[in-house]
Design a protein around this motif. Structure first.
Motif, PDB file in Angstrom:
ATOM      1  N   GLY A  65       1.211   7.125 -12.913  1.00 19.51           N
ATOM      2  CA  GLY A  65       1.632   7.646 -11.628  1.00 19.51           C
ATOM      3  C   GLY A  65       1.909   6.533 -10.630  1.00 19.51           C
ATOM      4  N   LYS A  66       2.462   6.929  -9.501  1.00 22.63           N
ATOM      5  CA  LYS A  66       2.842   5.981  -8.450  1.00 22.63           C
ATOM      6  C   LYS A  66       2.025   6.259  -7.196  1.00 22.63           C
ATOM      7  CE  LYS A  66       6.972   4.365  -6.062  1.00 22.63           C
ATOM      8  NZ  LYS A  66       8.427   4.536  -5.960  1.00 22.63           N
ATOM      9  N   VAL A  67       1.475   5.199  -6.628  1.00 20.43           N
ATOM     10  CA  VAL A  67       0.716   5.310  -5.381  1.00 20.43           C
ATOM     11  C   VAL A  67       1.713   5.485  -4.243  1.00 20.43           C
ATOM     12  CG1 VAL A  67      -0.892   4.172  -3.812  1.00 20.43           C
ATOM     13  CG2 VAL A  67      -1.143   3.855  -6.281  1.00 20.43           C
ATOM     14  N   ILE A  68       1.569   6.596  -3.496  1.00 17.06           N
ATOM     15  CA  ILE A  68       2.513   6.826  -2.397  1.00 17.06           C
ATOM     16  C   ILE A  68       1.874   6.602  -1.026  1.00 17.06           C
ATOM     17  CG2 ILE A  68       4.073   8.302  -3.694  1.00 17.06           C
ATOM     18  CD1 ILE A  68       2.723  10.716  -2.436  1.00 17.06           C
ATOM     19  N   SER A  69       0.527   6.597  -0.973  1.00 17.09           N
ATOM     20  CA  SER A  69      -0.119   6.280   0.302  1.00 17.09           C
ATOM     21  C   SER A  69      -1.565   5.856   0.058  1.00 17.09           C
ATOM     22  CB  SER A  69      -0.083   7.471   1.259  1.00 17.09           C
ATOM     23  OG  SER A  69      -0.895   8.525   0.790  1.00 17.09           O
ATOM     24  N   ALA A  70      -2.112   5.159   1.055  1.00 12.67           N
ATOM     25  CA  ALA A  70      -3.506   4.712   1.019  1.00 12.67           C
ATOM     26  C   ALA A  70      -4.095   4.925   2.405  1.00 12.67           C
ATOM     27  CB  ALA A  70      -3.590   3.240   0.632  1.00 12.67           C
ATOM     28  N   LYS A  71      -5.321   5.483   2.437  1.00 16.25           N
ATOM     29  CA  LYS A  71      -5.974   5.739   3.725  1.00 16.25           C
ATOM     30  C   LYS A  71      -7.445   5.336   3.610  1.00 16.25           C
ATOM     31  CE  LYS A  71      -7.254   9.938   4.755  1.00 16.25           C
ATOM     32  NZ  LYS A  71      -7.289  11.357   5.086  1.00 16.25           N
ATOM     33  N   LEU A  86      -8.743   6.213   0.012  1.00 14.81           N
ATOM     34  CA  LEU A  86      -8.236   7.397  -0.656  1.00 14.81           C
ATOM     35  C   LEU A  86      -6.745   7.178  -0.906  1.00 14.81           C
ATOM     36  CD1 LEU A  86      -9.280  10.151  -1.611  1.00 14.81           C
ATOM     37  CD2 LEU A  86      -8.558  11.078   0.582  1.00 14.81           C
ATOM     38  N   TYR A  87      -6.377   7.141  -2.182  1.00 13.78           N
ATOM     39  CA  TYR A  87      -4.990   6.916  -2.572  1.00 13.78           C
ATOM     40  C   TYR A  87      -4.352   8.237  -2.979  1.00 13.78           C
ATOM     41  CZ  TYR A  87      -6.420   2.023  -2.926  1.00 13.78           C
ATOM     42  OH  TYR A  87      -6.909   0.766  -2.666  1.00 13.78           O
ATOM     43  N   LYS A  88      -3.148   8.482  -2.521  1.00 13.26           N
ATOM     44  CA  LYS A  88      -2.396   9.640  -2.976  1.00 13.26           C
ATOM     45  C   LYS A  88      -1.457   9.158  -4.077  1.00 13.26           C
ATOM     46  CE  LYS A  88      -0.074  13.744  -1.498  1.00 13.26           C
ATOM     47  NZ  LYS A  88       0.334  14.574  -0.386  1.00 13.26           N
ATOM     48  N   ILE A  89      -1.527   9.832  -5.220  1.00 16.45           N
ATOM     49  CA  ILE A  89      -0.775   9.436  -6.407  1.00 16.45           C
ATOM     50  C   ILE A  89       0.174  10.574  -6.800  1.00 16.45           C
ATOM     51  CG2 ILE A  89      -0.959   8.691  -8.835  1.00 16.45           C
ATOM     52  CD1 ILE A  89      -2.662   6.846  -7.176  1.00 16.45           C
TER      53      ILE A  89
END
Length: 149
Positions: A65-71, A86-89
């Motif tokens: 998968g691809k990481v699209i955001s990090a918080k 917290l990474y959104k994949i």
């Protein structure tokens, strides 16, 4: 039922083999990993301390998968610090298990952190811990590299 699980396992191993064939690199991890004999090693230098086969078996989800955001997530006990990221994949392919096409993966802010870069594709071996998907920084999760991209 056993026959279906064998097919799923073989399919997952096939896709994992392709990911390995096309290449993945061990990330610049800052984790402290202990081998079975208790010796501390740096996985960015020595590689994973568990075989990918063993990690595949113990993981609930294995995906590309691809990481699209990090918080960064604040620490409830110490407001001046953060508990983790917290990474959104966005999932390209499930190699084992199934979940939503977009998932969140938590990386704690400790010696077991697994730093991920946004807009980057990864092979991730995931398990649920405290209700959140996590990857073992001492394992085989890694940034994917390909001569075709």
């Amino acid at each position: 039922m056993k026959r279906n699980s064998d097919v799923v396992l073989r399919r997952g191993l096939y896709w994992l083999s392709l990911a390995v064939f096309f290449g993945f690199s061990v990330m610049n991890a800052s984790a402290v990993c202990l081998k079975e004999d208790g010796v501390s090693v740096d996985p960015s230098t020595y590689g994973p301390i568990i075989s990918w086969q063993a990690e595949f078996r113990r993981s609930t989800l294995v995906l590309i998968g691809k990481v699209i955001s990090a918080k960064n997530v604040p620490d409830k006990d110490e407001p001046d610090f953060w508990a983790g990221t917290l990474y959104k994949i966005t999932v390209d392919t499930f190699l084992k298990g199934a979940a939503d096409i977009s998932i969140e993966v938590f990386s704690p802010n400790d010696s077991g952190r697994l730093p991920l870069a946004t807009h980057t594709r990864y092979l991730l071996f995931l398990r649920k811990e405290a209700g959140q998907w996590t990857a073992d920084a001492c394992g085989n999760s890694a940034k994917l590299t390909s001569p075709f991209r």
